[in-house]
Design an enzyme around this catalytic site. Structure first.
Site, PDB file in Angstrom:
ATOM      1  N   CYS A   2      12.533   0.900   3.265  1.00 16.38           N
ATOM      2  CA  CYS A   2      13.317   0.460   4.345  1.00 16.38           C
ATOM      3  C   CYS A   2      14.453   1.325   4.391  1.00 16.38           C
ATOM      4  O   CYS A   2      14.939   2.095   3.787  1.00 16.38           O
ATOM      5  CB  CYS A   2      13.699  -1.072   4.232  1.00 16.38           C
ATOM      6  SG  CYS A   2      12.231  -2.177   3.743  1.00 16.38           S
ATOM      7  N   ARG A  27      11.402   7.830   6.251  1.00 13.15           N
ATOM      8  CA  ARG A  27      11.490   7.129   4.913  1.00 13.15           C
ATOM      9  C   ARG A  27      10.080   6.163   5.070  1.00 13.15           C
ATOM     10  O   ARG A  27       9.455   5.742   4.062  1.00 13.15           O
ATOM     11  CB  ARG A  27      12.452   6.200   4.621  1.00 13.15           C
ATOM     12  CG  ARG A  27      13.778   6.836   4.515  1.00 13.15           C
ATOM     13  CD  ARG A  27      15.002   6.014   4.828  1.00 13.15           C
ATOM     14  NE  ARG A  27      14.949   5.048   3.573  1.00 13.15           N
ATOM     15  CZ  ARG A  27      15.907   5.098   2.566  1.00 13.15           C
ATOM     16  NH1 ARG A  27      16.705   6.299   2.568  1.00 13.15           N
ATOM     17  NH2 ARG A  27      15.853   4.256   1.763  1.00 13.15           N
ATOM     18  N   TRP A  74       9.678  -1.355   5.735  1.00 15.30           N
ATOM     19  CA  TRP A  74       8.475  -0.978   5.202  1.00 15.30           C
ATOM     20  C   TRP A  74       8.059  -2.469   4.327  1.00 15.30           C
ATOM     21  O   TRP A  74       8.820  -2.542   3.256  1.00 15.30           O
ATOM     22  CB  TRP A  74       8.859   0.293   4.238  1.00 15.30           C
ATOM     23  CG  TRP A  74       7.646   0.693   3.533  1.00 15.30           C
ATOM     24  CD1 TRP A  74       6.517   1.438   4.015  1.00 15.30           C
ATOM     25  CD2 TRP A  74       7.143   0.604   2.240  1.00 15.30           C
ATOM     26  NE1 TRP A  74       5.586   1.936   3.251  1.00 15.30           N
ATOM     27  CE2 TRP A  74       5.968   1.239   2.085  1.00 15.30           C
ATOM     28  CE3 TRP A  74       7.438  -0.117   0.962  1.00 15.30           C
ATOM     29  CZ2 TRP A  74       5.336   1.046   0.907  1.00 15.30           C
ATOM     30  CZ3 TRP A  74       7.140  -0.141  -0.133  1.00 15.30           C
ATOM     31  CH2 TRP A  74       5.847   0.657  -0.105  1.00 15.30           C
ATOM     32  N   ASN A  98      17.088  -3.592   2.142  1.00 14.90           N
ATOM     33  CA  ASN A  98      16.134  -2.773   1.329  1.00 14.90           C
ATOM     34  C   ASN A  98      15.989  -3.030  -0.117  1.00 14.90           C
ATOM     35  O   ASN A  98      17.013  -3.149  -0.643  1.00 14.90           O
ATOM     36  CB  ASN A  98      16.580  -1.172   1.664  1.00 14.90           C
ATOM     37  CG  ASN A  98      15.549  -0.282   1.038  1.00 14.90           C
ATOM     38  OD1 ASN A  98      14.423  -0.699   0.621  1.00 14.90           O
ATOM     39  ND2 ASN A  98      16.237   0.990   0.791  1.00 14.90           N
ATOM     40  N   GLY A  99      14.634  -3.343  -0.507  1.00 13.71           N
ATOM     41  CA  GLY A  99      14.545  -3.848  -2.010  1.00 13.71           C
ATOM     42  C   GLY A  99      13.734  -4.874  -1.937  1.00 13.71           C
ATOM     43  O   GLY A  99      13.024  -5.207  -1.190  1.00 13.71           O
ATOM     44  N   GLU A 479      -3.283  17.070  -7.433  1.00 12.69           N
ATOM     45  CA  GLU A 479      -2.321  17.067  -6.208  1.00 12.69           C
ATOM     46  C   GLU A 479      -3.132  17.200  -5.141  1.00 12.69           C
ATOM     47  O   GLU A 479      -2.819  16.529  -3.886  1.00 12.69           O
ATOM     48  CB  GLU A 479      -1.459  18.297  -6.470  1.00 12.69           C
ATOM     49  CG  GLU A 479      -0.609  18.661  -5.242  1.00 12.69           C
ATOM     50  CD  GLU A 479       0.337  17.676  -4.505  1.00 12.69           C
ATOM     51  OE1 GLU A 479       0.369  16.381  -4.925  1.00 12.69           O
ATOM     52  OE2 GLU A 479       0.480  18.140  -3.309  1.00 12.69           O
ATOM     53  N   LYS A 483      -2.942  14.798  -1.818  1.00  9.69           N
ATOM     54  CA  LYS A 483      -2.658  15.246  -0.338  1.00  9.69           C
ATOM     55  C   LYS A 483      -3.487  14.587   0.674  1.00  9.69           C
ATOM     56  O   LYS A 483      -3.132  14.223   1.649  1.00  9.69           O
ATOM     57  CB  LYS A 483      -2.470  16.688  -0.271  1.00  9.69           C
ATOM     58  CG  LYS A 483      -1.119  17.271  -1.257  1.00  9.69           C
ATOM     59  CD  LYS A 483      -0.054  17.430   0.158  1.00  9.69           C
ATOM     60  CE  LYS A 483       1.184  16.648  -0.258  1.00  9.69           C
ATOM     61  NZ  LYS A 483       1.514  15.982  -1.535  1.00  9.69           N
ATOM     62  N   GLU A 486      -3.538  10.613   1.072  1.00  9.02           N
ATOM     63  CA  GLU A 486      -2.348  10.063   1.456  1.00  9.02           C
ATOM     64  C   GLU A 486      -2.285  10.325   3.132  1.00  9.02           C
ATOM     65  O   GLU A 486      -1.599   9.580   3.666  1.00  9.02           O
ATOM     66  CB  GLU A 486      -1.295  10.429   0.887  1.00  9.02           C
ATOM     67  CG  GLU A 486      -0.659  11.839   0.989  1.00  9.02           C
ATOM     68  CD  GLU A 486       0.651  11.960   0.306  1.00  9.02           C
ATOM     69  OE1 GLU A 486       1.375  11.125   0.130  1.00  9.02           O
ATOM     70  OE2 GLU A 486       0.778  13.090  -0.300  1.00  9.02           O
ATOM     71  N   HIS A 502     -18.794  14.335 -18.428  1.00  6.74           N
ATOM     72  CA  HIS A 502     -18.455  12.909 -19.019  1.00  6.74           C
ATOM     73  C   HIS A 502     -18.356  11.838 -18.075  1.00  6.74           C
ATOM     74  O   HIS A 502     -17.760  10.732 -18.346  1.00  6.74           O
ATOM     75  CB  HIS A 502     -17.085  13.188 -19.786  1.00  6.74           C
ATOM     76  CG  HIS A 502     -17.213  14.153 -20.768  1.00  6.74           C
ATOM     77  ND1 HIS A 502     -17.813  14.105 -22.075  1.00  6.74           N
ATOM     78  CD2 HIS A 502     -16.698  15.390 -20.506  1.00  6.74           C
ATOM     79  CE1 HIS A 502     -17.680  15.152 -22.632  1.00  6.74           C
ATOM     80  NE2 HIS A 502     -17.058  16.083 -21.973  1.00  6.74           N
ATOM     81  N   LYS A 602       8.483   7.829   2.369  1.00 10.15           N
ATOM     82  CA  LYS A 602       9.082   9.012   1.839  1.00 10.15           C
ATOM     83  C   LYS A 602       9.650   9.000   0.458  1.00 10.15           C
ATOM     84  O   LYS A 602       9.438   9.761  -0.260  1.00 10.15           O
ATOM     85  CB  LYS A 602       9.958   9.806   2.628  1.00 10.15           C
ATOM     86  CG  LYS A 602      10.395  11.164   2.447  1.00 10.15           C
ATOM     87  CD  LYS A 602       9.131  12.110   2.150  1.00 10.15           C
ATOM     88  CE  LYS A 602       9.776  13.655   1.604  1.00 10.15           C
ATOM     89  NZ  LYS A 602       8.461  14.371   1.480  1.00 10.15           N
TER      90      LYS A 602
END
Ligand code: AGP
Length: 607
Positions: A2, A27, A74, A98-99, A479, A483, A486, A502, A602
């Site tokens: 947020c 964000r 968010w 925010n939180g 990574e 990428k 997401e 395995h 973000k």
């Protein structure tokens, strides 16, 4: 995460609030809203989805008023819709937050028993009713706010506004960042300095526990114990400009292409290219006095840390523990005073990484951070800061920050090797020279984008992808998977190539492409064997290798991306670029919101 903003100004505030919220879009959010005082009465407009929807709402039904608060949400509690969008009201109080209020259920039950009814599913709404109840008990708005905030448990950055109080906003911070902007006859509150840049660059950063009482001409700050405190005013840097996409379709594309330049800036900060040494910056400690390195981070930053583990251990013979911060913060790792803890974070605000840093400080361990936001909370709480000079990274998917993190970590690993006497001055000189080549090679790799764009059309047709790599290419495989998943929403996994037998080999069939990251190195043949195991089961391989690797590969692959032969120390930096481009173009083909993928933020400033 947020974003919140508050303005006490001398002009109509609604358009200014929206401008500030636009600078917080990076964000990540799923709804937005603003509230003002119109003739002393609270009024608000809210909208689901992007800010353009809120702007249309304000165009259809304008808001007057010269004081206001705004929010990009968010969702944590309650679906993303208009009802749950902030600001939330009680009779005479408006709040944006925010939180996460961890005791909101208990407070909700208590307030309902006192006759309060809830319009939303959010945790935030309890704040408005708590403050309103305190006002009804006879307290002034400020005292009511301070009293109510003491009941809150959990993480919050919030702003409060009150009926009939057209020159008062109360802010509070506990966890997520909150900054005050000082104007000329106006005062501002925002989640970060970027939001406030259109109005001022004179910033006061609130600390955890701070409560701020703003009028258009004054700022009073109380700490968690209710004592008045002073916090420094400082000039915010690097945020005066509104970052734009230039001639790129997305911020992510722009930031991928900025990498040669920002890698060069970052390396030049740590390496003396002329002298061929790695001691360009002053350090409060020598790696010769360090017995262990603990590195902790989240997401992409964690994969940079994981790659660095190989470098510090191989070149500097320094033992490294690397951990994702959400695990590290509860693991209670034993650390000695001769350890150094390093925290890698683009935003410098990630809650789990910050909590891990605070755990290490509580153990008396020296703390360093590698951050892209110089005046972030993690930076401010570190003994030493190693900045990445990537410039503002707006795309939610981290790209240039990642390769700049790798650049910093590689430079520090060379310095550690030298300070611990594990390499000679000549070897240091050679490694510094090899690192200085990274920007040139990065430029060359970006020229492969046409081929990579074509390959990505294949990936856009599938639902599962496996990435494989060995050594530093194992974290890079993870990574790459992050990428892709997401921003394209295709399921992807990164695995150590040696682990294929395995378990994951059971997944192999012609439906699931396998992306193998394998520059030619001393274990290249081992990875080729893994590729043959994949091919023998009908798996389709996309190989990312270099010229020597391509020459050594005599098997059919779906596609082979060939990057230049580069020295070992910069291979992960250079091989990150095709990995990023593959994900980017696949997402473009999928038509997803590349810069603000669904559900993502973000900066994750809550647990
Ligand atoms: C990376 O593309 C993601 N956006 C995410 O994993 C990110 O790296 C992670 O949240 C850590 O963020 P930080 O670097 O700001 O701490």
């Amino acid at each position: 995460m947020c974003g919140i903003v508050g303005i006490i100004g001398g002009e109509p505030v609604a358009p200014l609030l929206v401008d500030a919220l636009k600078r917080l879009e990076y964000r990540g959010y799923d709804s937005a809203g603003v509230a003002t005082l119109e003739d002393g009465l609270l009024a608000r407009r809210r909208a689901e989805g992007k800010l353009v929807n809120l702007e249309q709402r304000l165009k259809d039904d304008p808001l007057d008023g010269k004081i206001g608060i705004g929010h990009t949400r968010w969702a944590t509690h309650g679906v993303p819709n208009e009802t749950n969008a902030h600001p939330h009201f009680s009779d005479d109080v408006a709040v944006v937050h925010n939180g996460i209020i961890e005791n909101f259920s208990e407070l909700r039950t208590e307030l309902k028993a006192d006759g309060y009814s809830f319009a939303s599913q959010t945790d935030t709404e309890v704040i408005a009713h708590l403050v309103s109840r305190e006002i009804k008990s006879g307290k002034s708005p400020v005292d009511a706010a301070l009293s109510a905030i003491r009941r809150l448990e959990g993480a919050y950055a919030l702003a409060l506004m009150f009926t009939q109080e057209d020159d008062l906003i109360v802010g509070a911070r506990n966890g997520p960042p909150l900054a005050v902007g000082h104007g000329e006859g106006s005062m501002y509150l925002g989640s970060d300095a970027i939001a406030l840049a259109p109005f001022t660059n004179v910033i006061t950063y609130l600390e955890d526990g701070d409560r701020a009482v703003l009028t258009s001409s004054s700022l009073v700050i109380y700490d968690a114990d209710g004592q008045m405190v002073e916090r420094a005013q400082q000039k915010s840097v690097g945020t005066a400009f509104l970052v734009d996409k230039g001639n790129h379709r997305h911020f992510m594309e722009k930031e991928i292409h900025e990498q040669p330049e920002v890698i060069s800036h970052t390396l030049a900060h740590y390496l003396d290219f002329a002298a061929g040494t790695s001691n360009a910056i002053d350090m409060p400690f020598s790696f010769a006095d360090v017995d262990r390195l603990a590195i902790s981070a989240c997401g992409t930053a964690y994969y940079a840390a994981h790659i660095a583990k190989y470098w510090f251990e191989r070149f500097a013979r320094l033992p490294v523990d690397v951990d994702i911060a959400s695990e590290f913060r509860y693991r209670e790792m034993p650390l000695s005073k001769d350890s150094i803890a390093l925290f890698v974070s683009q935003s410098g605000e990630t809650a789990d990484t910050l909590a891990s840093l605070r755990y290490c400080r509580s153990q008396g361990v020296r703390v360093g951070s590698i951050v892209n936001v110089r005046d972030s909370t993690i930076a401010r709480e570190s003994d030493v800061v190693f900045p990445t000079l990537a410039g503002p990274e707006i795309g939610v998917a981290s790209t240039k920050a990642f390769t700049c993190q790798l650049s910093v970590l590689a430079a520090l690993a060379v310095r550690a090797a030298r300070e611990r006497g594990k390499i000679t001055a000549e070897e240091e000189n050679q490694l510094v020279r090899q690192l200085s080549e990274a920007p040139r090679f990065a430029n060359q790799v970006l020229k492969l984008e046409e081929q990579i764009e074509k390959i990505s059309r294949e990936l856009a047709q599938v639902r599962h992808v496996l990435y494989l790599g060995r050594d530093t290419n194992f974290p890079l495989a993870m990574e790459g998977a992050l990428k892709l998943k997401e921003i394209s929403y295709i399921h992807a996994e990164g695995y150590a190539a040696g682990e294929l037998k395995h378990g994951p080999i059971a997944l192999i069939d012609e439906q699931m492409p396998v992306i193998v990251i394998a520059p030619f190195d001393r274990i290249f043949e081992k990875t080729i064997s893994n590729m043959q195991e994949v091919a023998a089961r009908g798996g389709r391989i996309i190989l990312i290798t270099d010229e020597r690797g391509a020459a050594k590969t005599d098997m059919d692959t779906l596609e082979t991306i060939v990057v230049p032969d580069v020295p070992e120390i910069i291979a992960p930096i250079i091989h990150a670029l095709p990995v990023q481009l593959l994900a980017y173009f696949t997402a473009v083909h999928m038509g997803t919101d590349v810069d603000q993928p669904r559900n993502l933020a973000k900066s994750v400033t809550v647990e």
